[in-house]
Design a protein around this motif. Sequence first.
Motif, PDB file in Angstrom:
ATOM      1  N   ALA A 253       4.785  10.399  -6.820  1.00  0.00           N
ATOM      2  CA  ALA A 253       5.966  10.160  -7.009  1.00  0.00           C
ATOM      3  C   ALA A 253       6.394   9.288  -8.236  1.00  0.00           C
TER       4      ALA A 253
ATOM      5  N   GLU B 124       0.822  -1.231   0.113  1.00  0.00           N
ATOM      6  CA  GLU B 124      -0.034   0.070   0.035  1.00  0.00           C
ATOM      7  C   GLU B 124       0.931   1.290  -0.075  1.00  0.00           C
ATOM      8  N   PRO B 125       2.053   1.462   0.781  1.00  0.00           N
ATOM      9  CA  PRO B 125       2.582   2.630   0.840  1.00  0.00           C
ATOM     10  C   PRO B 125       3.269   2.957  -0.568  1.00  0.00           C
TER      11      PRO B 125
ATOM     12  N   ASP C  28      12.704   7.304  -1.670  1.00  0.00           N
ATOM     13  CA  ASP C  28      11.846   7.664  -0.663  1.00  0.00           C
ATOM     14  C   ASP C  28      11.156   6.427   0.240  1.00  0.00           C
ATOM     15  N   LEU C  29      11.121   5.409  -0.523  1.00  0.00           N
ATOM     16  CA  LEU C  29      10.430   4.297   0.249  1.00  0.00           C
ATOM     17  C   LEU C  29      11.227   2.856  -0.169  1.00  0.00           C
TER      18      LEU C  29
ATOM     19  N   SER D 161      15.510   5.144  15.526  1.00  0.00           N
ATOM     20  CA  SER D 161      15.227   6.484  15.312  1.00  0.00           C
ATOM     21  C   SER D 161      14.249   6.644  14.480  1.00  0.00           C
TER      22      SER D 161
ATOM     23  N   PRO E 116      14.810   3.248   2.011  1.00  0.00           N
ATOM     24  CA  PRO E 116      14.677   3.329   3.495  1.00  0.00           C
ATOM     25  C   PRO E 116      14.236   1.931   4.244  1.00  0.00           C
ATOM     26  N   MET E 117      13.019   1.570   3.467  1.00  0.00           N
ATOM     27  CA  MET E 117      12.433   0.412   3.787  1.00  0.00           C
ATOM     28  C   MET E 117      13.219  -0.951   3.872  1.00  0.00           C
TER      29      MET E 117
ATOM     30  N   ALA F 155       0.297   4.265  -2.429  1.00  0.00           N
ATOM     31  CA  ALA F 155      -0.254   5.699  -2.079  1.00  0.00           C
ATOM     32  C   ALA F 155       0.932   6.621  -2.582  1.00  0.00           C
ATOM     33  N   ALA F 156       2.187   6.233  -2.726  1.00  0.00           N
ATOM     34  CA  ALA F 156       3.252   7.190  -3.181  1.00  0.00           C
ATOM     35  C   ALA F 156       3.012   7.215  -4.628  1.00  0.00           C
TER      36      ALA F 156
ATOM     37  N   ARG G  12      12.048   8.471  -7.484  1.00  0.00           N
ATOM     38  CA  ARG G  12      11.339   8.958  -5.823  1.00  0.00           C
ATOM     39  C   ARG G  12      10.730   7.703  -5.081  1.00  0.00           C
ATOM     40  N   VAL G  13      10.098   6.841  -5.817  1.00  0.00           N
ATOM     41  CA  VAL G  13       9.548   5.919  -4.902  1.00  0.00           C
ATOM     42  C   VAL G  13      10.719   4.906  -4.481  1.00  0.00           C
TER      43      VAL G  13
ATOM     44  N   ASP H 119      17.115   1.470  13.357  1.00  0.00           N
ATOM     45  CA  ASP H 119      15.972   0.895  13.776  1.00  0.00           C
ATOM     46  C   ASP H 119      15.121   1.811  14.671  1.00  0.00           C
TER      47      ASP H 119
END
Lengths: 301, 365
Positions: free
Chosen positions: A205, A195-196, A213-214, A301, A217-218, A199-200, A209-210, A299
């Motif tokens: 995005a 889903e994220p 940004d996603l 932060s 990091p994930m 959503a992006a 960028r996906v 993790d």
Amino acid sequence: MQGARQARKYRLQGAGLDLALPYLMLAPGLMIVLGVLIYPLWDGLRASTRAYRYGSPISDVGLQNYVRLWSDAQFLNSLWVTVKFVALSVSFEAVLGFALALFCLHEFRGIRLLRTVLIIPMVITPVVVAIVFRLIYASDAGMLTALSEAIGGGEAQILGNPLNAFIGLVVLDVWEWTPLMFLILLAGLQSLPHEPFEAARVDGAGAWRVFADLTFPMMRPVLAVAIVLRTIDAFGTFDQVFVLTRGGPGEATRLVSIYGYDTAFKFQQTGYAAALFVTIGLVVLALAFSAIRLLRRVDAS
Amino acid sequence: MSSVLFRNVVKNFGALNVLRSLDLAVPDHKFLALLGPSGCGKTTALRILAGLDMPTAGKVFIGERDVTRLQPRDRDIAMVFQSYALYPQMTVAENIGYPLWIRGTPEAGRKAKIGEVAAILEIGHLLDRRPRQLSGGQRQRVALARAIVRDPAAFLMDEPLSNLDARLRLTMRGEIKRLCQRLSATTIYVTHDQVEALTMADLVAVIHGGELQQMAPPIEVYDRPANRFVATFVGNPPMNILPAAPGERGVMIGARIVPLERTRLTACRLAEIVEIGLRPEDCSLAQPGEPGALPGEIYVVEPMGNETLVNVRLEGGNVSVRAGRDFRGAVGESIGVAFDPANACFFNSAGLTAVHRVNSNGRVK
């Protein structure tokens, strides 16, 4: 009175076999661990504090073996070669593995076959891989030489040239172990929630960028685990180098594992070699711990 | 804000036909609820509107624009997902600001806007947290904030309340409604909960089996259901359906004759009605032998606090009746069910509503 006796009886039943059973069941495993893990470790530690002659300990030298290591130019060089080798191989493997995993995330015809094929290098016995690469690299009848001659060049000097031999070793390692990275990262990517990402896309995005940004990091925790695993493993690389170059030419590909092997079995300095490997073990352990600490901090932060 | 239009939209997943020719027009500034049981195609319709799925055939318009082949980001929409779909590694503020950031809004403007929507949704104190540190209701608010931070052509909501617990769902239901009225936004809201659809929407579109069953304001869907499916899906407890047939002087329910006025009886006869539909609140309990009442026996009694639901076994089937909170009766007791036929509707053999109730506004008691 009757009640008290009854209660004692129950307690005794509980204290008998029932209590001992878990330990009895653990015992075989514990014996194996003690026999093949703890004892050799302890024996190795003991050996590292002794001096040997003709394979038998002759005297206790305390920490002298450890002190000697840091003034041994050959050891320091092998450590440097190892660090270069690990850093180069693992970073190439991480980048390539990530790229392949991202590519293989898409569903298209033949994707299952492709995923399977990509795993193959990892499951081949390392010695066999090294033999195949020697056939590729050999300067007289190797495939690279054949290729080079076909386009009008001379013999390809891979294993005879210090820099080329080192690069050749890195290439071999990347070829063999990128699949492991690929596998871990693909599993990580497949476990990310959908889903994220949707959503992006709705939020505006584009593909880059996906990713920035996603996805990245994930994926950071998974990536960190994969890199730590590979780093620990790469520090112990032995068989491929042993088959391919035996550490040569000169000391160009002499990893600490090869140097330690030579020390122990060629030069019969068992105690010194033990100290060397204990030191390397501690270095790798420290690396792993700091990597895990780093992971936890990211993790938290 | 813009209107939204589906024109002959078809969606197949392989051999599975999920949407068969959906036509739907949502006027500007309206709140439309797409209502239907799970698997009816309502979420697929929403995803096609969002651009996350491509229709097999047909066109989708947002405003005057044909967006059928556009990427989601080129459609100028905002969406709230069932699972909230927050970005886990970003703070709440970054989550809310993401649609603006990606469009290159300068930081000052972005901050102001984030503060504004956070204030509307009362999450200003959470801006530095990460999604995993939030409760379900708070996540829901963040997802809403992220949707309203821009001024899109339409809001899309995919069962946004279904992951919340029952009490929170009630609260958020009201808040989303307020929010949408305040923004006067074109909203497409997917739900399987008929109460949500009725309470929140300006228009309810009931979908079943990949087809639109009825689209009308909530009251009309409730009072004048287009067919048997809508009648039984909307309303809780659902509309009672009994087999019926047009007779000489009225409608026959089992062996009983329920008198019906002339014009409606003629209409029933012409349509060859086979069933009668009665809302539970249009029925009342009566003495067993009372003239005009259908005789039966009590099957289940469910006290709800403010009222009592009494399920009565009649000749043609079971009927729910809303009775007063002080109703006392034992299971198996004989009882009668009375109703005014003016409140009844009648279905033909195809399941369509052939004859509606007399007055959709004032109920005849």
